[in-house]
Every structure is written in C-alpha cells, then in structure tokens.
Design a protein around this motif. Structure first.
Motif, PDB file in Angstrom:
ATOM      1  N   ARG A 190      81.014 -15.638 -44.808  1.00 15.84           N
ATOM      2  CA  ARG A 190      80.260 -16.622 -45.461  1.00 15.84           C
ATOM      3  C   ARG A 190      80.853 -16.729 -46.842  1.00 15.84           C
ATOM      4  O   ARG A 190      81.233 -15.562 -47.224  1.00 15.84           O
ATOM      5  CB  ARG A 190      78.696 -16.860 -45.172  1.00 15.84           C
ATOM      6  CG  ARG A 190      77.962 -15.447 -45.990  1.00 15.84           C
ATOM      7  CD  ARG A 190      76.537 -15.757 -45.977  1.00 15.84           C
ATOM      8  NE  ARG A 190      76.031 -14.854 -46.625  1.00 15.84           N
ATOM      9  CZ  ARG A 190      75.143 -14.875 -47.646  1.00 15.84           C
ATOM     10  NH1 ARG A 190      75.253 -15.920 -48.272  1.00 15.84           N
ATOM     11  NH2 ARG A 190      74.584 -13.779 -48.225  1.00 15.84           N
ATOM     12  N   PRO A 191      80.769 -17.720 -47.422  1.00 15.02           N
ATOM     13  CA  PRO A 191      80.994 -17.849 -49.070  1.00 15.02           C
ATOM     14  C   PRO A 191      80.121 -16.751 -49.866  1.00 15.02           C
ATOM     15  O   PRO A 191      78.928 -16.748 -49.503  1.00 15.02           O
ATOM     16  CB  PRO A 191      80.703 -19.091 -49.482  1.00 15.02           C
ATOM     17  CG  PRO A 191      81.034 -19.951 -48.162  1.00 15.02           C
ATOM     18  CD  PRO A 191      80.300 -19.152 -47.066  1.00 15.02           C
ATOM     19  N   GLY A 192      80.733 -16.548 -50.948  1.00 11.55           N
ATOM     20  CA  GLY A 192      79.667 -15.590 -51.932  1.00 11.55           C
ATOM     21  C   GLY A 192      80.456 -13.871 -51.996  1.00 11.55           C
ATOM     22  O   GLY A 192      81.309 -13.634 -51.376  1.00 11.55           O
ATOM     23  N   LYS A 193      79.556 -13.099 -52.714  1.00 10.88           N
ATOM     24  CA  LYS A 193      79.978 -11.851 -52.909  1.00 10.88           C
ATOM     25  C   LYS A 193      78.757 -11.152 -52.970  1.00 10.88           C
ATOM     26  O   LYS A 193      77.656 -11.543 -53.161  1.00 10.88           O
ATOM     27  CB  LYS A 193      80.667 -11.802 -53.951  1.00 10.88           C
ATOM     28  CG  LYS A 193      80.068 -11.939 -55.392  1.00 10.88           C
ATOM     29  CD  LYS A 193      80.729 -11.995 -56.740  1.00 10.88           C
ATOM     30  CE  LYS A 193      79.948 -12.534 -57.912  1.00 10.88           C
ATOM     31  NZ  LYS A 193      79.594 -13.957 -57.872  1.00 10.88           N
ATOM     32  N   VAL A 194      79.120  -9.652 -52.903  1.00  7.93           N
ATOM     33  CA  VAL A 194      77.768  -8.753 -53.351  1.00  7.93           C
ATOM     34  C   VAL A 194      78.391  -8.025 -54.379  1.00  7.93           C
ATOM     35  O   VAL A 194      79.504  -7.711 -54.636  1.00  7.93           O
ATOM     36  CB  VAL A 194      77.629  -8.056 -52.092  1.00  7.93           C
ATOM     37  CG1 VAL A 194      78.853  -7.187 -51.518  1.00  7.93           C
ATOM     38  CG2 VAL A 194      76.520  -7.018 -52.395  1.00  7.93           C
ATOM     39  N   LEU A 232      73.205 -10.120 -53.714  1.00  9.10           N
ATOM     40  CA  LEU A 232      74.278 -11.069 -53.158  1.00  9.10           C
ATOM     41  C   LEU A 232      74.147 -12.507 -53.718  1.00  9.10           C
ATOM     42  O   LEU A 232      72.783 -13.004 -54.143  1.00  9.10           O
ATOM     43  CB  LEU A 232      73.744 -11.125 -51.623  1.00  9.10           C
ATOM     44  CG  LEU A 232      74.058 -10.041 -50.740  1.00  9.10           C
ATOM     45  CD1 LEU A 232      73.321  -8.844 -50.972  1.00  9.10           C
ATOM     46  CD2 LEU A 232      74.175 -10.370 -49.239  1.00  9.10           C
ATOM     47  N   ASP A 233      75.127 -13.051 -53.815  1.00  9.02           N
ATOM     48  CA  ASP A 233      75.320 -14.434 -54.508  1.00  9.02           C
ATOM     49  C   ASP A 233      76.046 -15.548 -53.434  1.00  9.02           C
ATOM     50  O   ASP A 233      76.822 -14.883 -52.690  1.00  9.02           O
ATOM     51  CB  ASP A 233      75.168 -14.748 -55.771  1.00  9.02           C
ATOM     52  CG  ASP A 233      76.733 -14.082 -56.446  1.00  9.02           C
ATOM     53  OD1 ASP A 233      77.490 -14.620 -55.809  1.00  9.02           O
ATOM     54  OD2 ASP A 233      76.665 -13.218 -57.170  1.00  9.02           O
ATOM     55  N   GLY A 234      76.050 -16.775 -53.706  1.00 11.90           N
ATOM     56  CA  GLY A 234      76.952 -17.654 -53.050  1.00 11.90           C
ATOM     57  C   GLY A 234      78.121 -17.890 -53.845  1.00 11.90           C
ATOM     58  O   GLY A 234      78.780 -18.891 -53.267  1.00 11.90           O
ATOM     59  N   SER A 235      78.497 -17.118 -54.748  1.00  6.81           N
ATOM     60  CA  SER A 235      79.579 -17.645 -55.675  1.00  6.81           C
ATOM     61  C   SER A 235      80.875 -16.678 -55.309  1.00  6.81           C
ATOM     62  O   SER A 235      80.822 -15.334 -55.090  1.00  6.81           O
ATOM     63  CB  SER A 235      79.604 -17.525 -57.267  1.00  6.81           C
ATOM     64  OG  SER A 235      80.734 -17.577 -57.819  1.00  6.81           O
ATOM     65  N   ASP A 236      81.936 -17.197 -54.946  1.00  9.66           N
ATOM     66  CA  ASP A 236      83.213 -16.232 -54.695  1.00  9.66           C
ATOM     67  C   ASP A 236      83.929 -15.574 -55.974  1.00  9.66           C
ATOM     68  O   ASP A 236      84.690 -14.686 -55.702  1.00  9.66           O
ATOM     69  CB  ASP A 236      84.242 -16.908 -54.059  1.00  9.66           C
ATOM     70  CG  ASP A 236      83.739 -17.403 -52.467  1.00  9.66           C
ATOM     71  OD1 ASP A 236      83.020 -16.582 -52.030  1.00  9.66           O
ATOM     72  OD2 ASP A 236      84.361 -18.647 -52.010  1.00  9.66           O
ATOM     73  N   ALA A 237      83.537 -16.283 -57.288  1.00  8.36           N
ATOM     74  CA  ALA A 237      83.976 -15.553 -58.518  1.00  8.36           C
ATOM     75  C   ALA A 237      83.579 -14.281 -58.669  1.00  8.36           C
ATOM     76  O   ALA A 237      82.386 -14.041 -58.806  1.00  8.36           O
ATOM     77  CB  ALA A 237      83.590 -16.637 -59.459  1.00  8.36           C
ATOM     78  N   PRO A 238      84.569 -13.323 -58.818  1.00  2.00           N
ATOM     79  CA  PRO A 238      84.075 -11.918 -59.133  1.00  2.00           C
ATOM     80  C   PRO A 238      83.468 -11.636 -60.495  1.00  2.00           C
ATOM     81  O   PRO A 238      83.500 -12.697 -61.447  1.00  2.00           O
ATOM     82  CB  PRO A 238      85.269 -11.280 -59.217  1.00  2.00           C
ATOM     83  CG  PRO A 238      86.548 -12.209 -59.632  1.00  2.00           C
ATOM     84  CD  PRO A 238      86.008 -13.372 -59.100  1.00  2.00           C
ATOM     85  N   PRO A 239      82.828 -10.660 -60.779  1.00  2.00           N
ATOM     86  CA  PRO A 239      82.145 -10.605 -62.172  1.00  2.00           C
ATOM     87  C   PRO A 239      82.969 -10.160 -63.138  1.00  2.00           C
ATOM     88  O   PRO A 239      84.036  -9.524 -62.780  1.00  2.00           O
ATOM     89  CB  PRO A 239      81.048  -9.345 -61.888  1.00  2.00           C
ATOM     90  CG  PRO A 239      81.339  -8.794 -60.707  1.00  2.00           C
ATOM     91  CD  PRO A 239      82.083  -9.765 -59.795  1.00  2.00           C
ATOM     92  N   ARG A 240      82.978 -10.553 -64.190  1.00  2.00           N
ATOM     93  CA  ARG A 240      84.006 -10.250 -65.261  1.00  2.00           C
ATOM     94  C   ARG A 240      83.400  -9.753 -66.646  1.00  2.00           C
ATOM     95  O   ARG A 240      82.870 -10.448 -67.357  1.00  2.00           O
ATOM     96  CB  ARG A 240      84.884 -11.516 -65.678  1.00  2.00           C
ATOM     97  CG  ARG A 240      85.477 -12.156 -64.428  1.00  2.00           C
ATOM     98  CD  ARG A 240      86.348 -13.471 -64.863  1.00  2.00           C
ATOM     99  NE  ARG A 240      86.484 -14.344 -63.678  1.00  2.00           N
ATOM    100  CZ  ARG A 240      87.691 -14.297 -62.996  1.00  2.00           C
ATOM    101  NH1 ARG A 240      88.580 -13.649 -63.555  1.00  2.00           N
ATOM    102  NH2 ARG A 240      87.740 -15.292 -62.013  1.00  2.00           N
TER     103      ARG A 240
END
Length: 154
Positions: A142-146, A101-109
């Motif tokens: 919350r903001p972020g992604k897994v 889990l991290d605080g960035s909404d940007a998807p892994p690319r």
C-alpha cells in the motif's frame, strides 16, 4: 528507603516483558492532540514494561528520550505526511523500536545544512543523536512509509 522504592529502583529495564517481547499499537486518529495521545501510549507501554517509574536518573533520561523521539516522529508525520496512521512500539530484552506509519511515500528529509540557530528543522537531527539507529522504508502492499527508530536497552 521503603520496600516499594527499592523494588522500583532495582528492577531491570523492560522487566515486564514476556520472554518473546511485546508489541503495542495505536491508531491515533487525526485532529488536535495526536502527539499527546501517542506520547501517552508510549508512556503507558514503558510503565507496563517496567521502565517507568524509576528513581534511576539514567533510566529516567532514557525514558524521556524515548518519549521525545515518539513526539518528533509523530510531529513530522503530522506536518509532512497528513498525520500518522499508526504508532507501533516493539520491545525485547535488548531493543525498543518505535515505528510511525503514514500514508506519504515521501521520505523524511533532515534539513541540510543543519543550522542550530535557525527556527525549526531540528527534529530528525535530535532523533539521530538520541537513538542507536533510525530510518524509513516503504509500506508493503500500500502507499506510505514507516519511519522507525531503535534504542538499545541498557
């Protein structure tokens, strides 16, 4: 062969799990050594669950794959998302799931096109080759992604 060597070789993978499975969480903090702390946490879980130590070369290779995937996902969180907020390992008799889990909404690319001779940009391609499934999802509330990866347990 000693009795302890025989017991280590003959026990089933993830034999140390309760019937309902188990989840391990780590909040690794920032700074130097975050990837190593996450790998150590994953190795400890694999030991507790009966995956390690092993004299079975296939099982050892699979454990090495798990540790490599943890390293790649945590490294990507450090490089592109300000670091991991949490590492979650969930295991059942049939599945091992890794979540970062991290605080960035940007998807892994993944780098496209993938150029094997190029320096860097190979982590997500390696993950895709090693695991049964992987992906990402926004965090609820919350903001972020897994970013997650799943291994089928042999």
């Amino acid at each position: 062969m000693s009795i302890s060597e025989y017991r280590t070789m003959s026990r089933p993978v993830l034999s140390g799990l309760p019937a309902t499975g188990q989840t391990r969480r780590l909040t690794p903090g920032g700074g130097p050594g975050v990837v190593g702390r996450c790998r150590d946490h994953a190795r400890s879980a694999l030991e507790d669950w009966g995956w390690l130590p092993t004299t079975d070369p296939d099982q050892q290779a699979r454990a090495d794959d798990v540790l490599l995937v943890v390293s790649e996902l945590v490294t990507n969180a450090c490089r592109y998302a300000g670091g991991p907020d949490q590492l979650v390992l969930s295991a059942t008799a049939h599945l091992l799931r890794i979540e970062v889990l991290d605080g960035s909404d940007a998807p892994p690319r993944p780098r496209v096109p993938h150029a094997p001779g190029q320096l860097g940009g190979h982590g997500l391609h390696a993950v895709a080759l090693l695991v049964g499934r992987w992906g990402h999802a926004p965090l609820a509330g919350r903001p972020g992604k897994v970013v997650w990866a799943e291994f089928d347990v042999p």
